[in-house]
Design an enzyme around this catalytic site. Structure first.
Site, short mmCIF file in Angstrom:
data_model
loop_
_atom_site.label_atom_id
_atom_site.label_comp_id
_atom_site.label_asym_id
_atom_site.label_seq_id
_atom_site.Cartn_x
_atom_site.Cartn_y
_atom_site.Cartn_z
N HIS A 113 0.41 -4.29 -1.16
CA HIS A 113 1.54 -5.11 -0.73
C HIS A 113 1.34 -5.64 0.68
O HIS A 113 0.43 -5.24 1.42
CB HIS A 113 2.84 -4.30 -0.80
CG HIS A 113 2.89 -3.12 0.13
ND1 HIS A 113 3.10 -3.24 1.49
CD2 HIS A 113 2.77 -1.78 -0.11
CE1 HIS A 113 3.12 -2.05 2.04
NE2 HIS A 113 2.90 -1.13 1.09
N CYS A 148 -0.07 3.52 0.21
CA CYS A 148 -0.28 2.19 -0.34
C CYS A 148 -1.45 1.50 0.34
O CYS A 148 -1.93 1.92 1.39
CB CYS A 148 0.98 1.34 -0.16
SG CYS A 148 2.35 1.83 -1.23
#
Length: 424
Positions: free
Chosen positions: A325, A343
């Site tokens: 992301h 992440c």
């Protein structure tokens, strides 16, 4: 009742010395061969062990077709259901009886075609329509994913409505689940648990392959009073082979399409204590916006690791909340250091490019991270992290005969809802 066809006197073959073609024509006017006669109705010579009062046959009992006297014998029997599936049977040596050798399906209509021969050798025919009793105890199958185009890493799934634990019963279920791909591939089902199966090829799917998945389980006896239920078939297609490989030590992601590099992106991955999982993952979905909070992964509010962030262009790779992301707050660390909570973060422009480039089923691989290896089944599609030999051992069919495709979405339940939260 004896049924003897009327015999016509055959013309003599008087022209034996004539050319062969002429002789054939002269001898073709009629024949005394009984097999040349139209089949007679053998209804009076054939019976079956099915109720005659309008009730349906018991699927737990074999179907038996017999001759009613000594005037005829059975020469052949074919039995098919409404889908055209044949049911196996055996014919007695004397031609007096034929019986099924496998269980009948429940709630099914069978068309049984019986061929006979009378004492003069004349052929007879009898067609029976036999309905079997239904049973409410069914195992329905949900095949996945939904119809559409996917990346070459997308597994096929089958979710059962009831658990199946017995090895023989599992073999019946698995044998009825059909995967056909063009081009053909070597592949196998793997029992994840008693209600879930995954199918994958030995290697990734070919690019631009057409894949059809269906179940022939409906009505089939699985075990005891348990029968197969309905399933909706699915049609899939694969796109290009898009792979993203993140080197956590080098802090870069390299993206290839069909083996050619199309982008190299500076990234940041999980810091110590929150290291990103190594191994091969599959894109599960894409979300333009996600609100990510540290409490969702067990980080106390107000602690030094706590966060509450709006996140854009989020591509999900695990159910527990690992994404690729946009992370504009860590641009200074991207390409140089690992500072996330698991992440893979990148600039907003790069995240938007990645979001637009990949599709569900594409491959996202992480190497050289301090994290554990992605598990095969409990947190997304980590199927490709299991060696092929071990994958084959999860099949209920003959392990020495890997299938060729010529011819469910596994998400944690409510008890694991706390794990279904994003991390940054």
């Amino acid at each position: 009742m004896s049924h003897r066809p009327r015999h016509r006197t055959a013309l003599g073959c008087a022209f034996l010395l004539a050319p062969l073609a002429a002789g054939a024509t002269a001898c073709g006017g009629s024949s005394s061969d009984p097999l040349s006669a139209a089949p007679y109705d053998a209804a009076g010579q054939i019976s079956a062990n099915v109720p005659e009062d309008g009730h349906k046959a018991d699927p737990d009992k074999p179907l038996e077709v017999s001759t009613t006297g000594d005037e005829a014998r059975i020469t052949d029997v074919t039995a098919t259901d409404a889908s055209g599936r044949y049911i196996r049977g055996e014919l007695a040596a004397d031609g007096r009886q034929w019986r099924t050798t496998v269980p009948l399906a429940a709630g099914t209509r069978y068309t049984v075609r019986v061929s006979t021969e009378d004492e003069d050798g004349a052929p007879g025919r009898k067609v029976l329509q036999i309905d079997t009793k239904d049973t409410g105890d069914r195992v329905n199958v949900t095949l996945g994913p939904e119809n559409g185009t996917y990346g070459v890493g997308q597994p096929v799934t089958a979710a059962l409505s009831k658990p199946v634990k017995d090895p023989k019963a599992r073999a019946i279920v698995e044998g009825a689940l059909k995967v056909r791909s063009t081009p053909r591939v070597e592949g196998s089902w793997h029992w994840v648990d008693s209600k879930t199966l995954h199918f994958r090829p030995r290697e990734y799917w070919p690019t631009h392959a057409d894949i059809e998945v269906r179940s022939n389980l409906e009505g089939l006896k699985i075990t005891g009073g348990l029968y197969g239920g309905a399933a909706k078939p699915v049609k899939l297609r694969t796109g290009d082979r898009v792979e993203a490989v993140t080197d956590a030590a080098a802090h870069t992601m390299t993206v290839t399409r069909n083996g050619e590099e199309i982008n190299t992106i500076p990234v940041t991955t999980g810091k110590p204590g929150y290291s990103t999982r190594n191994g091969t993952k599959v894109v599960l979905g894409k979300e333009g916006f996600v609100r990510m909070r540290g409490e969702s992964i067990g980080i106390p509010s107000g602690s030094s690791d706590s966060y509450d962030l709006p996140v854009y262009w989020a591509t999900r790779v695990t159910w527990s909340g690992e994404y690729v992301h946009a992370a504009p707050w860590s641009v200074g660390s991207q390409g140089a250091d690992n500072v996330s909570h698991g992440c893979t973060g990148m600039s907003t422009d790069n995240a938007k490019w990645f979001f637009d480039t990949v599709r569900v089923g594409d491959i996202v691989k992480v190497v050289n991270s301090g994290g554990e290896t992605m598990t095969p089944f409990d947190n997304g599609f980590g199927d490709w992290n299991m060696p092929w030999k071990q994958w084959r051992e999860g099949s209920a069919l003959d392990k020495n005969k890997p299938s060729t495709t010529g011819e469910q979405d596994q998400r944690p339940g409510p008890e694991n809802a706390a794990r279904l939260r994003p991390q940054v």
